[in-house]
Design a protein around this motif. Structure first.
Motif, PDB file in Angstrom:
ATOM      1  N   TRP B 226       0.855  -1.200   0.102  1.00  0.00           N
ATOM      2  CA  TRP B 226       0.067   0.066   0.144  1.00  0.00           C
ATOM      3  C   TRP B 226       0.907   1.106   0.042  1.00  0.00           C
ATOM      4  O   TRP B 226       0.691   2.139  -0.766  1.00  0.00           O
ATOM      5  N   LEU B 230       2.330   4.246  -3.256  1.00  0.00           N
ATOM      6  CA  LEU B 230       2.286   5.763  -3.223  1.00  0.00           C
ATOM      7  C   LEU B 230       3.341   6.196  -4.163  1.00  0.00           C
ATOM      8  O   LEU B 230       3.280   7.080  -4.764  1.00  0.00           O
ATOM      9  N   ALA B 252      -1.207  10.963  -4.855  1.00  0.00           N
ATOM     10  CA  ALA B 252      -1.186  10.532  -3.528  1.00  0.00           C
ATOM     11  C   ALA B 252      -2.433  10.344  -3.016  1.00  0.00           C
ATOM     12  O   ALA B 252      -2.948   9.272  -2.248  1.00  0.00           O
ATOM     13  N   ALA B 253      -2.965  11.650  -3.075  1.00  0.00           N
ATOM     14  CA  ALA B 253      -4.643  11.574  -2.528  1.00  0.00           C
ATOM     15  C   ALA B 253      -5.616  10.548  -3.091  1.00  0.00           C
ATOM     16  O   ALA B 253      -6.289   9.727  -2.677  1.00  0.00           O
ATOM     17  N   LEU B 256      -4.703   6.958  -2.189  1.00  0.00           N
ATOM     18  CA  LEU B 256      -5.115   6.574  -1.105  1.00  0.00           C
ATOM     19  C   LEU B 256      -6.747   6.394  -0.700  1.00  0.00           C
ATOM     20  O   LEU B 256      -7.313   5.373  -0.237  1.00  0.00           O
ATOM     21  N   ILE B 257      -7.309   7.129  -1.566  1.00  0.00           N
ATOM     22  CA  ILE B 257      -8.929   7.245  -1.482  1.00  0.00           C
ATOM     23  C   ILE B 257      -9.324   5.976  -2.174  1.00  0.00           C
ATOM     24  O   ILE B 257     -10.409   5.501  -1.742  1.00  0.00           O
ATOM     25  N   MET B 260      -9.171   3.249   0.136  1.00  0.00           N
ATOM     26  CA  MET B 260     -10.149   3.032   0.972  1.00  0.00           C
ATOM     27  C   MET B 260     -11.499   2.616   0.570  1.00  0.00           C
ATOM     28  O   MET B 260     -12.191   1.707   1.357  1.00  0.00           O
TER      29      MET B 260
END
Lengths: 444, 444, 444
Positions: B226, B230, B252-253, B256-257, B260
């Motif tokens: 994970w 990135l 990066a955002a 990650l999203i 999720m």
């Protein structure tokens, strides 16, 4: 000018974002964010090592849940309440940036970089509580807790790091979150562990210290956290340009030296206490407690002060763990000692040792008591601890009490005895592992 | 101008290398390369956790082999076929830079930095297949496969990222390799797993879901992957200067999203499917599938689109795994669901959601269907998937079929039952570990 | 001008520190330092995998002790003796910077950055010895050894990297420490293992190769070390500005290629030697030996030379391990083969292959034998090996002999048989893990 660590992210309104954020700063912020996320791995292994085998996988899952559920809520409203600056923002809470996004080329770089960095902090705060709730919490309830725990975190982050947060305005200094991350997470976990009550049999024989689950994994976790902490503390200069790189370098040195101090104190104390049998928990917790202790002031204290801060943090951490056990408050990973008491001490240490920072004014012109700054800063730091702890306790109660009386938060006694790995994930540690047991069965 | 992610590496001929690559860019590229290599560790632990104990060490060895043998061939000819620009280069394949080296001070920095970055991608592609071939493949044959698997990877990399690759010319967008790395590796693994046939006893009782080998290691592997992702996605801006840092921050955002979203979907689905017993495989594979899904478009979709992409990727991944099991195609780690279907979805998602990038023109002036760009980009993305999958299948067959009919690729039944750790490495998991059992023996 | 890798840190006196160190360089140095510290994790897991279960946790503790105790002494006096430049400094030893600290804004950035970077090297040197002393050394004595082992390291570091070190003045080239870190640590460990004598029963039956303790952990450790080594070698350009980024990129390529060469040689040799049963130790040690071998010359040899250097290093490493076993010198992790012989070979390889570096003059105008530089550089490199080995042996004896005849350094026979985990930490691997065994007991 008073510049908290993250001032740059919130220094203007949304149409006038900070100038002077260079791609050099972005490199620093992003790279450190990536490394900070490895701390989730570290917390996972640390906690997996601390619990019994029958709950080992489940605690790893809970650490993943912290990023998944906690991350979703941080994107949805957490960042907004911390760093929003739309109308309605006030010293207590921010408003704006809900569902973080931007198409403005002048804004999106710094916005997303800040979001990612802050997200890595937010997930850390929740993860602290996960360990303290280990071995007896229902996974589904925990997942909901993890989602709403962002509420616990994001408000004090605004107080301390928001552009007009009331603690920030008072001059609080918490560079990388001894208070706003660690104390906060620890109080949240403490409330949770008290609500949950101790694990079955934990205090049947109070003289039996429970053995560590898997010491190798615990120390693996400690190592991962230790190196991740370098990015946690040094990344909190939130840039590398100007004088920031000098503060980052200093923070790296003090962070390492504090951990050495804590570890030294912890090893010595443990060997005395146990007549030579160094307890893994003592080693791990004293190092981590020292890291928490240096977090607030990493860039603004001297190396020898960092050593003292670390030694004291390590001792306070181990003492707190013993005290909580005597009080029959069951904190399976020693999280309140490490993050709670370590966090308070870190905040107060700034009030004692902080040297006025002339490079980037991270101290907002203030000095600590021992640097001739009088009691004012110490008082503000103490006030911050009280406010953070109170908010954390109340907001955690507001999340957990409704859960407790609806879904329930604690496993049934049978389930707890069977272990979360079996009950929540169908994993039977007594069976041969993997698919191939079928092959074995055929073979035999 | 149309600039794919790596355009800069190949934008000129070898005497006119790109100007404007600064040491800031080099810092970004190299640091991210170092972190991307940690994904080998992640794949190793993920796969070691998925297989049975008796094959655990062997699968770690295979991940090491991927770097050793696969790395050698990538240096020898892989980079050459991907990014060579000597005469003979064409839209299908590059020629040049065999045995990558340079003494030209204007060239060597960018050449070596690009080689190291690309090598980290190439080894990833091979590693994807290793998991799908687990628990029944001969190590020596696998080593040869690993060496030649570079051929599978390097040609489509030229199509997509080479300066005159035919897919690149058509306008394909695959920022960090949903297609060129993940789909490619997954198809290669699928062909291999079909050739190998299922593990002994795997489908004797199709209702028995095989238990995870070591859930803690699986989640450890997932975490390492994970955070490495990135760097995988954000490093694919291939620099930090100009507007690249803004795209990296956005990537990066979204990365990650998306994870999720995938994890949320996977956890929810798993808990419904199993009436509350969250399967570790479901958690891990939905997160990883979502990461694959966001890889192609990480810098050019919005956060809420990333969430949707991740949710869909997670669901597709888990559905595919179930489907393959129903078809009795034995993929021990669910690699085809994660990397194959996740990869196709990632490519198509770009065709749907891509927003024209005005910062660095990573979209080559194009937009996706939902952004008013019509069906053209979607069609190109689909074409790329078909071409990559076809090439991967055919070239994998060209490597494995000769191996199958000479050295053999599958362990004998007895050896498979004994386990690769014993058969290939002499490790008997039933014996006490380490040297010291000798001491114990003496003692008893 | 002759510029060793760290020249910049020590090039002036304390009032005239190097100009031109930019925050870009600081980003590079600090980021790589953070990653280098992950090598402690790697060594820990590697060693934990190599020893028997009953000593697994203890060897992790010793790796932590190396940072805690070794770090304290490095801060106290180690950096001072290596890089101090006050009056009294001479070609043998530096004086200055005791208890590293600075308030001078012109000095503190580079001082702390250098300290952190060098500290990561110093702890590595000590950790090398820890593995070689495994499974029979008293923890308390080891802790003292670890504190004073800084003395072993810091003096040769001055010779090689100090501004006026005598080997530096002679023109020695050891970019990232094949000699000054690895050979040094290995000789220290060799002296220790000879003093300690073999583990009980180790040579009762010399034909029995002891099985690896936990192969998965060993390879996990190897992976962590491998990627950390990229920062170790590339970070040793000690900056990224000017031509340094080009050398760093080259170093990354050669480091990876050397490891491929070593791993390839090791796998091939192991499969021949054992008729197909690839030994985990052979894989791990040949890769690591190759990494040690490329460490001295990483930025100044060509890729194909790196391949050869790696192959030879891998073979020498495995040969040495066999030889030591025949000599009944008990080195549980093969550390002398990896770091000692690999280190000597790395130093000599520079004398053979080094190409004059025109970018940053890391070669101080010299070339190796095969590059027309004659035998001079080779002679200097050999001299450096002799001096480093002699100092390491003598200083280690000076630390261990007093310990041996006072506190004792070896566990009693009963304690050794019981295992360090039980004796030193109260961990009984035969008991159920974690607190929850109490709950189980109640339940049954």
């Amino acid at each position: 000018m008073t510049t908290p660590a993250y001032y740059v992210t919130t220094s203007g309104n949304s149409t006038a974002l900070p100038v002077g954020v260079t791609w050099d700063d972005a490199t620093w912020i992003l790279t450190n964010s990536f490394i900070i996320f490895t701390m989730q791995t570290g917390f996972g292994m640390l906690e997996a090592g601390a619990v019994s085998l029958k709950n080992e996988v489940n605690i790893m899952v809970k650490n993943a849940v912290d990023v998944i559920y906690g991350g979703l809520s941080y994107w949805t409203f957490g960042y907004a309440f911390s760093f929003g600056e739309d109308s309605g923002s006030n010293p207590f809470i921010g408003i704006g940036y809900f569902f973080v996004d931007s198409s403005d080329p002048n804004e999106l770089g710094i916005l997303f970089a800040t979001f990612v960095f802050q997200l890595s902090f937010a997930t850390t705060a929740t993860t602290i509580a996960s360990g303290m709730m280990a071995e007896r919490t229902k996974l589904f309830s925990y997942s909901l807790f993890s989602f709403f725990n962002t509420l616990v975190y994001c408000v004090p982050a605004h107080w301390v790091w928001g552009s007009n947060g009331f603690l920030s305005e008072l001059g609080v200094i918490d560079i990388a979150g001894s208070g706003a991350v660690h104390l906060l997470g620890a109080v949240s976990g403490l409330v949770a562990t008290i609500l949950l009550k101790p694990r079955i049999g934990r205090y049947d024989n109070i003289d039996d210290e429970p053995p560590i689950g898997n010491g190798t994994n615990s120390i693996l976790g400690m190592f991962i956290l230790w190196w991740g902490w370098l990015s946690f503390n040094c990344g909190s200069t939130f840039g590398i340009s100007g004088g920031k790189w000098k503060l980052a370098a200093k923070a790296a040195a003090t962070t390492l030296i504090a951990a050495m101090g804590g570890g030294f104190a912890g090893c010595t104390y443990s060997q005395i206490r146990t007549k030579g049998k160094l307890q893994i928990g003592d080693l791990v917790n004293s190092v981590l407690g020292a890291l928490v202790g240096i977090t607030a002031g990493c860039a603004i204290v001297k190396p020898w002060e960092a050593l003292i801060i670390g030694i004291i943090a390590g001792m306070l951490t181990l003492g707190t763990i013993i005290l909580l056990d005597k009080m029959k408050i069951d904190d399976p990973v020693g999280g309140f000692g490490v993050h709670g008491v370590g966090g308070v001490w870190g905040m107060l240490a700034v009030g004692l040792f902080a040297e006025n920072d002339t490079l980037e004014n991270m101290t907002k012109g203030q000095s600590g008591l021992f640097r001739g700054g009088g009691f004012r800063l110490l008082g503000v730091q103490l006030l911050a601890c009280v406010c953070i702890a109170a908010w954390s306790a109340l907001s955690t109660l507001a999340i957990l009490l409704p859960l407790k009386y609806t879904l329930g938060i604690r496993l049934s006694k049978d389930h707890e005895r069977l272990g979360s790995d079996y009950v929540e994930h169908g994993i039977d540690h007594h069976q041969p592992t993997g698919m191939m047991f079928i092959g074995n069965r055929v073979a035999s």
